[in-house]
Design an enzyme around this catalytic site. Structure first.
Site, short mmCIF file in Angstrom:
data_model
loop_
_atom_site.label_atom_id
_atom_site.label_comp_id
_atom_site.label_asym_id
_atom_site.label_seq_id
_atom_site.Cartn_x
_atom_site.Cartn_y
_atom_site.Cartn_z
N ARG A 79 20.75 17.69 45.88
CA ARG A 79 21.89 18.26 46.61
C ARG A 79 21.71 19.77 46.53
NH1 ARG A 79 28.28 16.88 46.45
NH2 ARG A 79 27.40 15.26 47.79
N HIS A 106 24.33 15.31 55.66
CA HIS A 106 24.77 14.45 54.54
C HIS A 106 24.58 12.99 54.96
CE1 HIS A 106 26.56 13.30 50.90
NE2 HIS A 106 27.81 13.63 51.08
N GLN A 109 26.20 9.85 53.14
CA GLN A 109 27.62 9.67 53.41
C GLN A 109 27.83 8.88 54.70
OE1 GLN A 109 30.45 10.69 51.58
NE2 GLN A 109 31.33 9.25 53.04
N ASP A 194 36.87 16.17 57.63
CA ASP A 194 36.29 16.60 56.35
C ASP A 194 36.94 17.93 56.01
OD1 ASP A 194 34.63 16.92 54.13
OD2 ASP A 194 32.88 17.55 55.29
N CYS A 238 35.08 11.76 54.01
CA CYS A 238 34.07 11.58 52.96
C CYS A 238 34.59 11.91 51.56
CB CYS A 238 32.83 12.42 53.27
SG CYS A 238 33.10 14.19 53.22
N ARG A 266 29.65 4.13 49.01
CA ARG A 266 28.54 5.01 48.62
C ARG A 266 27.64 4.29 47.62
NH1 ARG A 266 28.86 10.53 49.23
NH2 ARG A 266 26.67 10.34 48.67
N1 CP Z 1 31.50 12.65 49.67
C1 CP Z 1 30.74 13.21 48.71
O1 CP Z 1 29.53 13.44 48.88
O2 CP Z 1 31.40 13.46 47.55
P1 CP Z 1 30.87 14.27 46.31
O3 CP Z 1 30.78 15.72 46.70
O4 CP Z 1 31.89 14.04 45.24
O5 CP Z 1 29.51 13.75 45.91
N1 NVA Z 2 31.30 19.23 54.00
C1 NVA Z 2 31.51 19.07 52.59
C2 NVA Z 2 31.17 17.68 52.16
C3 NVA Z 2 31.42 17.40 50.71
C4 NVA Z 2 31.02 16.02 50.31
C5 NVA Z 2 30.70 20.09 51.82
O1 NVA Z 2 29.55 20.34 52.19
O2 NVA Z 2 31.23 20.66 50.87
#
Ligand code: CP
Ligand code: NVA
Length: 282
Positions: A79, A106, A109, A194, A238, A266
């Protein structure tokens, strides 16, 4: 599980003996726990590497990290704040690399979101999916999925916060961007939103955040906007959510919301992704 050759899948523990390294440059609850639990439940194990406490945080290159991790672990999930780091990791690792969220996408997700819709009895081809709010990384993956799975995405985003034109064009007519949230939700089978401020975007200072929140205010998923969608429209998010910003409490905690199964999925999807990475499923 001693004695089982690494390539062979034990039906009860198909990932026995496998280890997943999870590199996090950003916070996570769902991605971190679901990948970890997926590995455990499939007989393997996972380790969390917070970039800040590894040599990555002191400037060791992603390429060198990829080469080293490949010697210890069977797969890497990353990530990161920069999509180029994911592609660098994938280019230099000799084990599978999974995108656990970047600034650009992502995909894990969206796979869970699609599983949630299928579980709710919605066939994907032909669905109208409305996205309200920021044209962010999650939307980019939703748009990519629309072209692959033949559903339609109508994204309502304010000027300045629209998705990349390139991503919309790549969806071969399955996605379009509108300014009016009502136009997006009209007749929609699914309404998705989101957070308005993604991780890594919170450096614009209070003024930057206030400007963005003001531009996005009309795009909050309210009961009135849900009422303009189909009567049985599903709501997805998400998570993490900000009640009173991108979504009204009555919607996310209401009967049309599928956010809890979406979050649980997930876990189930990560299992498929991991087994696919190891060539165990097609
Ligand atoms: N939706 C999602 O990816 O959540 P986290 O940031 O908690 O991993
Ligand atoms: N768009 C958000 C998603 C988090 C799971 C971010 O990137 O922070």
């Amino acid at each position: 599980r001693a004695g089982l050759p690494k390539g062979a899948a034990d039906a009860d523990a198909p990932l026995a003996g496998r280890t997943l390294a999870m590199v996090f440059e950003k916070s996570s609850t769902r991605t971190r726990v679901s990948f970890d639990m997926a590995m455990r439940q499939l007989g393997g194990s996972a380790l969390v590497l917070d970039a800040g406490t590894t040599q990555l945080g002191r400037g060791e290159s992603v390429a060198d990290t990829a080469r080293v991790l490949s010697g210890y672990c069977d797969a890497v999930m990353i990530r990161t704040d920069d999509h180029a780091k994911l592609t660098e990791m994938a280019a230099h690792a000799t084990v599978p690399v999974v995108n656990g969220l970047t600034d650009a996408s992502h995909p894990c997700q969206i796979m869970a979101d699609l599983m949630t819709l299928l579980e709710a009895g919605r066939a994907l081809p032909g669905l109208k999916v409305a996205w309200l709010g920021d044209g962010n990384n999650v939307l980019a993956s939703l748009v990519e999925a629309a072209a692959l799975m033949r559903f339609e995405v109508v994204a309502a985003c304010p000027q300045g916060f629209q998705p990349d034109e390139e991503a919309i064009v790549a969806a071969s007519g399955r996605a379009r961007v509108v300014a009016d949230p009502r136009e997006a939700v009209e007749g929609a089978d699914v309404v998705v939103t989101d957070t308005w401020i993604s991780m890594g975007q919170d450096d614009g200072g209070q003024e930057g955040a206030a400007t963005k929140l003001a531009a996005l205010a009309p795009y909050q998923v309210t009961p009135a906007l849900m009422a303009a969608a189909k009567p049985d429209a599903a709501f997805l998010h998400c998570l993490p959510a900000h009640r009173g910003e991108e979504v009204a409490t009555e919607v996310i905690d209401g009967p049309q919301s599928l956010v809890w199964p979406e979050a649980e999925n997930r876990l189930h999807v990560q299992k498929s992704i991991l087994r696919w990475c190891f060539g165990q499923i097609g």
